[in-house]
Motif scaffolding. Sequence first.
Motif, PDB file in Angstrom:
ATOM      1  N   ASN A   1       6.665  22.325  43.561  1.00 15.74           N
ATOM      2  CA  ASN A   1       5.427  21.571  43.716  1.00 15.74           C
ATOM      3  C   ASN A   1       4.284  22.247  42.964  1.00 15.74           C
ATOM      4  OD1 ASN A   1       3.718  19.525  44.796  1.00 15.74           O
ATOM      5  ND2 ASN A   1       2.979  21.021  46.292  1.00 15.74           N
ATOM      6  N   ALA A   2       4.205  23.561  43.051  1.00 16.49           N
ATOM      7  CA  ALA A   2       3.147  24.295  42.360  1.00 16.49           C
ATOM      8  C   ALA A   2       3.310  24.207  40.851  1.00 16.49           C
ATOM      9  CB  ALA A   2       3.149  25.756  42.810  1.00 16.49           C
ATOM     10  N   ALA A   3       4.534  24.053  40.384  1.00 17.50           N
ATOM     11  CA  ALA A   3       4.786  23.989  38.941  1.00 17.50           C
ATOM     12  C   ALA A   3       4.443  22.631  38.345  1.00 17.50           C
ATOM     13  CB  ALA A   3       6.256  24.315  38.659  1.00 17.50           C
ATOM     14  N   LEU A   4       4.278  21.619  39.182  1.00 19.07           N
ATOM     15  CA  LEU A   4       3.936  20.292  38.661  1.00 19.07           C
ATOM     16  C   LEU A   4       2.532  20.307  38.067  1.00 19.07           C
ATOM     17  CD1 LEU A   4       5.275  17.955  41.485  1.00 19.07           C
ATOM     18  CD2 LEU A   4       6.249  18.293  39.211  1.00 19.07           C
ATOM     19  N   ALA A   5       2.341  19.451  37.095  1.00 21.21           N
ATOM     20  CA  ALA A   5       1.028  19.328  36.464  1.00 21.21           C
ATOM     21  C   ALA A   5       0.063  18.661  37.421  1.00 21.21           C
ATOM     22  CB  ALA A   5       1.151  18.517  35.173  1.00 21.21           C
ATOM     23  N   GLY A   6      -1.175  19.056  37.382  1.00 22.41           N
ATOM     24  CA  GLY A   6      -2.202  18.451  38.227  1.00 22.41           C
ATOM     25  C   GLY A   6      -2.026  18.818  39.683  1.00 22.41           C
ATOM     26  N   GLY A   7      -1.684  20.039  39.976  1.00 30.72           N
ATOM     27  CA  GLY A   7      -1.438  20.467  41.345  1.00 30.72           C
ATOM     28  C   GLY A   7      -2.678  20.459  42.208  1.00 30.72           C
ATOM     29  N   ASP A   8      -3.871  20.365  41.583  1.00 31.89           N
ATOM     30  CA  ASP A   8      -5.091  20.398  42.384  1.00 31.89           C
ATOM     31  C   ASP A   8      -5.576  19.002  42.752  1.00 31.89           C
ATOM     32  OD1 ASP A   8      -5.669  19.740  39.802  1.00 31.89           O
ATOM     33  OD2 ASP A   8      -7.505  20.924  39.698  1.00 31.89           O
TER      34      ASP A   8
END
Length: 128
Positions: free
Chosen positions: A105-112
């Motif tokens: 999940n943290a590696a996905l783009a746009g995690g914020d």
Amino acid sequence: MLTTLLAKTGLGKTAIAALAGAALLALATLGAWGVMHAIGAMVSEAAATARAERDAHWRAEIAASNVAVQAARAEQALRVAQAEAVAGEQTAKLQTELTELEKANAALAGGDRCGVGRDRVRLLNGAR
């Protein structure tokens, strides 16, 4: 001899016969009491023996029951240990999966960003 006894005591034949009968009756009563005492002693001894045998029987039954209970407790403790081991393995597996999911999940783009995007839905569904 009987005539001299009668003459000396002044008792008649009837009185002497009554005394002799009373003496025989006393001896018979004493004998009956002795027999009853002996029977009472035998009954008491038989009762004590029966109580001892019954107590021994129930002590053996209780000992056998205690052995069975201890065996059941040991088997139950073994099953608890096995269940705890399986639960520990499952907990470790789930913790590993959660850690991997958090990393993905943290590696996905746009995690914020707020909300769930298509990539996160695939991640949660296990499609990766």
